[in-house]
Design a protein around this motif. Structure first.
Motif, mmCIF file in Angstrom:
data_model
loop_
_atom_site.group_PDB
_atom_site.id
_atom_site.type_symbol
_atom_site.label_atom_id
_atom_site.label_comp_id
_atom_site.label_asym_id
_atom_site.label_seq_id
_atom_site.Cartn_x
_atom_site.Cartn_y
_atom_site.Cartn_z
ATOM 1 N N UNK A 39 -5.907 -3.985 -6.162
ATOM 2 C CA UNK A 39 -4.844 -3.738 -5.275
ATOM 3 C C UNK A 39 -3.726 -3.035 -5.765
ATOM 4 N N UNK A 40 -4.051 -2.834 -7.144
ATOM 5 C CA UNK A 40 -2.988 -1.817 -7.854
ATOM 6 C C UNK A 40 -3.148 -0.377 -7.394
ATOM 7 N N UNK A 41 -1.883 -0.140 -7.022
ATOM 8 C CA UNK A 41 -1.889 1.523 -6.759
ATOM 9 C C UNK A 41 -1.671 2.415 -7.867
ATOM 10 N N UNK A 42 -2.500 3.397 -7.760
ATOM 11 C CA UNK A 42 -2.190 4.140 -9.252
ATOM 12 C C UNK A 42 -0.850 5.101 -9.283
ATOM 13 N N UNK A 43 -0.427 4.983 -10.520
ATOM 14 C CA UNK A 43 0.753 5.663 -10.652
ATOM 15 C C UNK A 43 0.755 7.305 -10.361
ATOM 16 N N UNK A 44 1.275 7.778 -9.582
ATOM 17 C CA UNK A 44 1.251 9.435 -9.346
ATOM 18 C C UNK A 44 2.117 9.964 -10.685
ATOM 19 N N UNK A 45 1.206 10.814 -10.998
ATOM 20 C CA UNK A 45 1.762 11.850 -12.062
ATOM 21 C C UNK A 45 2.734 12.833 -11.413
ATOM 22 N N UNK B 292 -5.858 11.308 -2.102
ATOM 23 C CA UNK B 292 -6.061 10.569 -3.320
ATOM 24 C C UNK B 292 -7.476 10.149 -3.484
ATOM 25 N N UNK B 293 -7.942 10.523 -4.834
ATOM 26 C CA UNK B 293 -9.582 10.600 -4.743
ATOM 27 C C UNK B 293 -10.287 9.024 -4.977
#
Length: 728
Positions: free
Chosen positions: A21-27, A43-44
């Motif tokens: 459920x963790x949303x990846x941190x955007x760079x 988002x891949x």
């Protein structure tokens, strides 16, 4: 008894099923990508989130995600994911549920499906008929206009969104299925001018990372060379009539790009292709795959041992001339070709005993055929795919990028390096073609406007030269007659400074790469001051066995007997305990029921790395591990993945590991083909578990580890004479 490969059968499914459920941190790069390519990126990691049990290429899923979730707003993304999931649940046809879907179509009278559609011409009735792969219906009439607009339906098939209607007739000859509409899953069009303008906003490193994320790879897990290797797999999609070979270990993602990336390419089994399927059917005059696809990739090409010599000859002409003759007609086509295969030997082994094309079927080891290959991708430099290597950042919807690359196939950037550099005059026309086409493809990918700095061009040019040199040097090993015209793979800048290009394996193993050129006149070995040396064949008299390579005088002092060790003792290592008794063995069997926990896997890896260090680089050792499979479900998955990782690392250095599971074993021993057996009272797990201190010397040196409990080791010599090794 089962093998590791069998036990791993469900691992990919298990791994894919894991969600978070963790949303990846955007760079910062992700923000920049969304700013300049809004609506064309996704988002891949979402592909895995929506795939479920749908067995479809990634570009199909990304097409749908591009319609509903091409945003950086999290609420929009989540709503898009649910929409795509609902579409797949409602319209995607699972092959094992085809009867259920057919019944639904009959009940409703009309239903929309997502399926792969292939079309054939029914010459008897003079109509085109569609066949639906998963729905398992065929002979569905499709109008000629639709076929003309989508010719790929005739060769290989296309994933489509279709409306299927049902109308029953008392005439049993009439198929009840009616095609209401058909829409191929692909982007309708792209704005290439916007693509060029947006490219200016990215540095070269940022742009390469964007391309890496677009093909689903995490750029942080790759160095600059690894990124170039990954991008080279895209060249067949952007460069017409480009021929590339990639051979390397299993599990490195060689075929992923060709099967998942683009609707403009097709991946086929190397053993299934025929002249009629690939080029043209003489009976129907129907042109084959090369007439409809931008890239035709041959999977498991090295494993294909059934070879049609006529196919080899026709392919040879096509690879060289972009045309082929069948009957009295000559046909032209623009399809690029990629040949993908697995290697079973290490690079030094191949260099010592044969060449880098060692794994190819004999018919394709024809120097004339190999000379048509523009670039050899060193697949052994690519690490086995791990979960952290997949991207969670933003990248182009693959169908969008595929259409961009297709549009650029008409351009030619082959001469862009000439502004700064000149190739050596000894490089033949065919060698130059290989270098120029690879360079052109990389330029289109990395610098799509054709503008780049001198150093940026130098990097791409050297990589292109290296790939063609790898092809040529292997050909010289196969055909000694081609050595009469030495080639210097080098270039000069406008200041007149020459730079020699060598491959990485040439630098790593010069004693194996440069062999047996004494027959070549000394004056031919260098040109205009170049000291480059070419590889040659290996005389049989120089080949030595593993036993001969590893034998040391100390082995003659080994005696049977036993050694006792006490708890708390230090100074014990595999190097003193095991290595002297397995030197010279071409095959070793390790029996230990407890290789389950990470520290036990570390012990096994330590022993295998010790064997790799002790052997000659050009030799290989076969090691069989017989162990017990973890019974606890929560740990079994980790054990299998750990052993797979150890096997990948071990195979890469010439210690070929095979793992077999046997739940009946209890004894712990090592049996070597040189005649020695080592009975291990405690198996390989003899030390206390390592401390949490990351700088504990015991982590890297076994001599500093503490023996956990007392044990004995027995050394037994079999009746076999030294050197009488079994072949297992």
């Amino acid at each position: 008894m089962t093998n590791l490969e069998d036990a791993l059968g469900g691992i990919d499914v298990l791994a894919d099923a894991e969600t978070t459920d963790t949303v990846p941190t955007k760079s910062a790069l992700d923000d920049k990508i969304n700013e300049h390519f809004a609506g064309a990126v996704v988002r891949k990691d979402l592909v895995k989130a929506v795939r479920g049990n749908a067995v479809v290429p990634s570009y199909v899923l990304e097409y749908l995600l591009g319609q509903y979730a091409a945003s950086d707003d999290e609420s929009t993304i989540q709503a898009g994911i649910e929409s795509v999931r609902q579409i797949l649940a409602t319209h995607y046809v699972n092959r094992n549920e085809h009867m259920l879907v057919k019944s639904e179509i009959r009940r409703k009278g009309r239903h929309r499906v997502i399926d792969k559609v292939t079309v054939t011409l029914n010459e008897k009735n003079d109509v085109h008929e569609a066949e639906f792969e998963n729905l398992q219906i065929k002979s569905v009439i499709i109008d000629d206009v639709t076929v003309k607009q989508n010719p790929k339906l005739l060769v290989g098939g296309v994933w489509c969104i279709c409306d299927i209607e049902y109308f029953h007739s008392d005439d049993q000859r009439v198929v009840p299925w009616i095609l209401g509409s058909l829409k191929p899953i692909q982007v309708a069009g792209v704005d290439i001018d916007h693509y060029y303008e947006a490219r200016k906003e990215f540095t070269t490193d940022e742009w390469i990372d964007l391309l890496m994320q677009s093909i689903g790879l995490n750029p942080e897990q790759f160095n600059d060379r690894g990124k170039l290797i990954a991008l080279t797999r895209l060249i067949p999609f952007v460069e017409r009539n480009y021929n590339v070979v990639e051979l390397g270990p299993k599990g490195t993602g060689k075929s992923h790009t060709f099967s998942e990336f683009s609707p403009n390419g097709i991946l086929i089994s190397g053993g299934e292709v025929t002249v009629a399927k690939l080029f043209v059917n003489n009976a129907s005059k129907q042109i084959g795959l090369v007439g409809f696809w931008d890239c035709v990739a041959f999977d498991e090409f090295a494993a294909n041992r059934r070879t049609d010599q006529n196919l080899v000859n026709v392919m040879k002409n096509y690879l060289a001339n972009k045309s082929f003759s069948r009957g009295t007609s000559i046909y032209g086509a623009e399809a690029s070709m990629a040949f993908i295969g697995n290697t079973t030997h290490t690079v030094p082994y191949m260099l010592k005993n044969s060449d880098l094309f060692d794994e190819l079927p004999e018919a394709y080891r024809d120097p004339a055929w190999l000379d048509r290959i523009h670039h050899y991708i060193p697949g052994w430099e690519v690490a086995p795919i791990r979960s952290e290597m997949f991207s969670t950042g933003y990248g182009f919807v693959v169908d969008y990028l595929a259409e961009i690359l297709r549009a650029k196939r008409v351009e030619d950037f082959a001469d862009k390096y000439e502004k700064y550099f000149t190739l050596d005059s000894s490089i033949s026309t065919r060698d130059q073609d290989g270098i120029r086409k690879t360079f052109s493809g990389l330029m289109k990918l990395v610098h799509p406007t054709g503008e780049a700095s001198e150093e940026e061009i130098r990097e791409l040019l050297e990589f292109a030269i290296e790939g063609r040199k790898r092809v040529k040097d292997s050909i010289l090993r196969i055909d000694a007659t081609m050595r009469d015209n030495p080639v210097n793979f080098r270039y000069s800048d406008h200041a007149g400074t020459w730079t020699d290009v060598v491959s990485l394996e040439e630098s790593q193993y010069p004693h194996l790469y440069q062999r047996d050129w004494d027959a070549q006149p000394a004056e031919n070995a260098a040109s205009e001051g170049s000291a480059q040396t070419h590889p040659g064949t290996i005389p049989e008299s120089e080949s030595i066995s593993s036993a001969e390579a590893l034998e040391t005088p100390a082995e003659t002092t080994l005696v049977e007997g036993h050694r006792d060790f006490k708890a708390g003792q230090k100074g014990v290592s595999y190097e003193s305990l095991i290595l002297p008794y397995v030197r010279g063995a071409a095959s070793i069997t390790i029996t230990d029921p407890y290789i389950r926990m990470p520290h036990q896997g570390r012990n096994l890896a330590d022993l295998l790395s010790l064997l790799a260090t002790a052997k000659d680089d050009a030799e290989e050792i076969d090691v069989a591990l017989v162990t017990a499979e973890e019974t606890r479900v929560e740990y079994k998955h980790n054990q299998l993945l750990m052993l797979k990782s150890i096997k990948d690392a071990s195979d890469a250095v010439g210690v070929r590991l095979k793992v077999r599971f046997d739940d009946t074993i209890h004894d712990r021993r090592i049996e070597a083909s040189n005649g020695w057996r080592i009975d291990l009272g405690k198996g390989l797990d003899i030390w206390q578990r390592p401390s949490d201190n990351p700088f504990d010397f015991g982590r890297n040196r076994q001599e500093f580890r503490i023996i956990a409990s007392a044990f004995s080791v027995h050394y037994v010599k079999s009746l076999a004479k030294p050197g009488e090794e079994n072949s297992s």
